[in-house]
Write a protein that holds these residues in place. Structure first.
Motif, PDB file in Angstrom:
ATOM      1  N   HIS A  32      -3.785   9.234   8.686  1.00  0.00           N
ATOM      2  CA  HIS A  32      -5.048   8.764   8.114  1.00  0.00           C
ATOM      3  C   HIS A  32      -4.788   7.605   7.157  1.00  0.00           C
ATOM      4  O   HIS A  32      -5.526   6.601   7.155  1.00  0.00           O
ATOM      5  CB  HIS A  32      -5.736   9.904   7.367  1.00  0.00           C
ATOM      6  N   ALA A  33      -3.731   7.709   6.347  1.00  0.00           N
ATOM      7  CA  ALA A  33      -3.373   6.617   5.445  1.00  0.00           C
ATOM      8  C   ALA A  33      -3.048   5.348   6.229  1.00  0.00           C
ATOM      9  O   ALA A  33      -3.431   4.242   5.836  1.00  0.00           O
ATOM     10  CB  ALA A  33      -2.182   7.024   4.582  1.00  0.00           C
ATOM     11  N   ALA A  34      -2.365   5.516   7.357  1.00  0.00           N
ATOM     12  CA  ALA A  34      -2.043   4.370   8.205  1.00  0.00           C
ATOM     13  C   ALA A  34      -3.310   3.698   8.726  1.00  0.00           C
ATOM     14  O   ALA A  34      -3.406   2.464   8.766  1.00  0.00           O
ATOM     15  CB  ALA A  34      -1.168   4.817   9.370  1.00  0.00           C
ATOM     16  N   SER A  35      -4.281   4.504   9.116  1.00  0.00           N
ATOM     17  CA  SER A  35      -5.538   3.944   9.630  1.00  0.00           C
ATOM     18  C   SER A  35      -6.273   3.146   8.559  1.00  0.00           C
ATOM     19  O   SER A  35      -6.855   2.087   8.847  1.00  0.00           O
ATOM     20  CB  SER A  35      -6.430   5.080  10.151  1.00  0.00           C
ATOM     21  N   ILE A  36      -6.241   3.640   7.324  1.00  0.00           N
ATOM     22  CA  ILE A  36      -6.889   2.924   6.225  1.00  0.00           C
ATOM     23  C   ILE A  36      -6.196   1.597   5.970  1.00  0.00           C
ATOM     24  O   ILE A  36      -6.850   0.548   5.810  1.00  0.00           O
ATOM     25  CB  ILE A  36      -6.884   3.790   4.940  1.00  0.00           C
TER      26      ILE A  36
ATOM     27  N   ALA B 151       0.835  -1.207   0.000  1.00  0.00           N
ATOM     28  CA  ALA B 151       0.000   0.000   0.000  1.00  0.00           C
ATOM     29  C   ALA B 151       0.867   1.253   0.000  1.00  0.00           C
ATOM     30  O   ALA B 151       0.452   2.306   0.490  1.00  0.00           O
ATOM     31  CB  ALA B 151      -0.914  -0.006   1.224  1.00  0.00           C
ATOM     32  N   TRP B 152       2.051   1.177  -0.592  1.00  0.00           N
ATOM     33  CA  TRP B 152       3.005   2.286  -0.537  1.00  0.00           C
ATOM     34  C   TRP B 152       2.470   3.548  -1.209  1.00  0.00           C
ATOM     35  O   TRP B 152       2.818   4.664  -0.803  1.00  0.00           O
ATOM     36  CB  TRP B 152       4.340   1.872  -1.167  1.00  0.00           C
ATOM     37  N   GLU B 153       1.621   3.387  -2.225  1.00  0.00           N
ATOM     38  CA  GLU B 153       1.090   4.582  -2.900  1.00  0.00           C
ATOM     39  C   GLU B 153       0.211   5.397  -1.952  1.00  0.00           C
ATOM     40  O   GLU B 153       0.307   6.639  -1.912  1.00  0.00           O
ATOM     41  CB  GLU B 153       0.301   4.174  -4.143  1.00  0.00           C
ATOM     42  N   SER B 154      -0.631   4.724  -1.189  1.00  0.00           N
ATOM     43  CA  SER B 154      -1.483   5.430  -0.223  1.00  0.00           C
ATOM     44  C   SER B 154      -0.648   6.096   0.862  1.00  0.00           C
ATOM     45  O   SER B 154      -0.921   7.238   1.269  1.00  0.00           O
ATOM     46  CB  SER B 154      -2.475   4.456   0.417  1.00  0.00           C
ATOM     47  N   ILE B 155       0.374   5.391   1.317  1.00  0.00           N
ATOM     48  CA  ILE B 155       1.238   5.947   2.349  1.00  0.00           C
ATOM     49  C   ILE B 155       2.013   7.146   1.816  1.00  0.00           C
ATOM     50  O   ILE B 155       2.155   8.172   2.499  1.00  0.00           O
ATOM     51  CB  ILE B 155       2.197   4.860   2.875  1.00  0.00           C
ATOM     52  N   LEU B 156       2.490   7.055   0.577  1.00  0.00           N
ATOM     53  CA  LEU B 156       3.216   8.174  -0.030  1.00  0.00           C
ATOM     54  C   LEU B 156       2.311   9.392  -0.184  1.00  0.00           C
ATOM     55  O   LEU B 156       2.731  10.527   0.068  1.00  0.00           O
ATOM     56  CB  LEU B 156       3.780   7.762  -1.390  1.00  0.00           C
ATOM     57  N   ASP B 157       1.073   9.161  -0.582  1.00  0.00           N
ATOM     58  CA  ASP B 157       0.113  10.271  -0.678  1.00  0.00           C
ATOM     59  C   ASP B 157      -0.071  10.928   0.688  1.00  0.00           C
ATOM     60  O   ASP B 157      -0.167  12.164   0.791  1.00  0.00           O
ATOM     61  CB  ASP B 157      -1.233   9.775  -1.200  1.00  0.00           C
TER      62      ASP B 157
END
Length: 220
Positions: free
Chosen positions: A175-179, A13-19
């Motif tokens: 927030h990305a971490a929570s998702i 999920a690196w793209e979400s974390i990068l965002d």
């Protein structure tokens, strides 16, 4: 019961974390600029302004510094709609962070202004410089040099504090971490990775500020 660490789903999920990292950086940079502007203006008002303005600034600083950032954020995002003012999450987060940082920055900058010897200010006036020129050429640079380390530390703390904006669904790093956590149920792995990223960002900001201090004050 044995627990096996699995980071594969987290890194997938690196793209979400990068965002999330980019949103955190965006919030941090704009808040630093806005908070510094508010801090300098309020500090100048508190040191050089009329009595009534000094009292207003003092009240602002005391209220903000003695209430939680989360409460301030909720008042702006959830409270203002009661008066017909509706803000999107990013705007509300930015306003709350700037107001909060501005209060802390005010006291740091005020201390820097007051650390400038009065003899230097009087010498500037005796040379025919206007009050604005004295402030610009005699007060600001020495004050900035003395208060820069404290400002840098406050900016790093602010960057870490941006994690609270996830409570109003701003898509920052936390927030990305929570998702990711809700999808993978790998709590330890998710928050370990996020903690490392916040640590890396803190070191990056500290390195940046150290470089700015060297080039602005030491090298010249």
């Amino acid at each position: 019961m044995k627990y096996g660490l699995q980071f594969r789903d987290i890194f997938a999920a690196w793209e979400s974390i990068l965002d999330g990292v980019l949103v955190t950086l965006t919030l941090s940079v704009w808040t630093m600029l806005g908070g510094l502007t508010v801090g300098v203006a309020c500090a100048a008002a508190k040191v050089y302004g009329p009595g009534w303005l000094q009292r207003i600034v003092t009240a602002y600083v005391e209220v903000i510094r003695n209430t939680p950032l989360l409460v301030q954020l909720f008042l702006i995002f959830f409270g203002l709609p009661s008066f017909g003012v509706r803000l999107d999450g990013m705007t509300a987060a930015l306003i709350a962070l700037v107001i909060n940082l501005g209060a802390y920055t005010t006291e740091i900058v005020r201390a820097g202004f007051q650390a400038v010897p009065k003899a230097q200010i009087e010498a500037g006036h005796s040379l025919g410089l206007s009050s604005l020129q004295v402030f610009r050429y005699i007060v600001v640079f020495p004050a900035l040099k003395s208060m820069f380390p404290a400002l840098a530390s406050q900016f790093v703390l602010l960057m870490l504090a941006t994690s609270v904006v996830s409570q109003i669904s701003v898509e920052d790093l936390f927030h990305a971490a929570s998702i990711v956590q809700s999808r993978t149920f790998r709590d330890f792995e998710v928050y370990t990775v996020i903690g490392v990223l916040y640590l890396a960002l803190a070191f990056a900001f500290r390195g940046l500020f150290a470089g700015i201090y060297y080039w602005a004050f030491v090298r010249r």
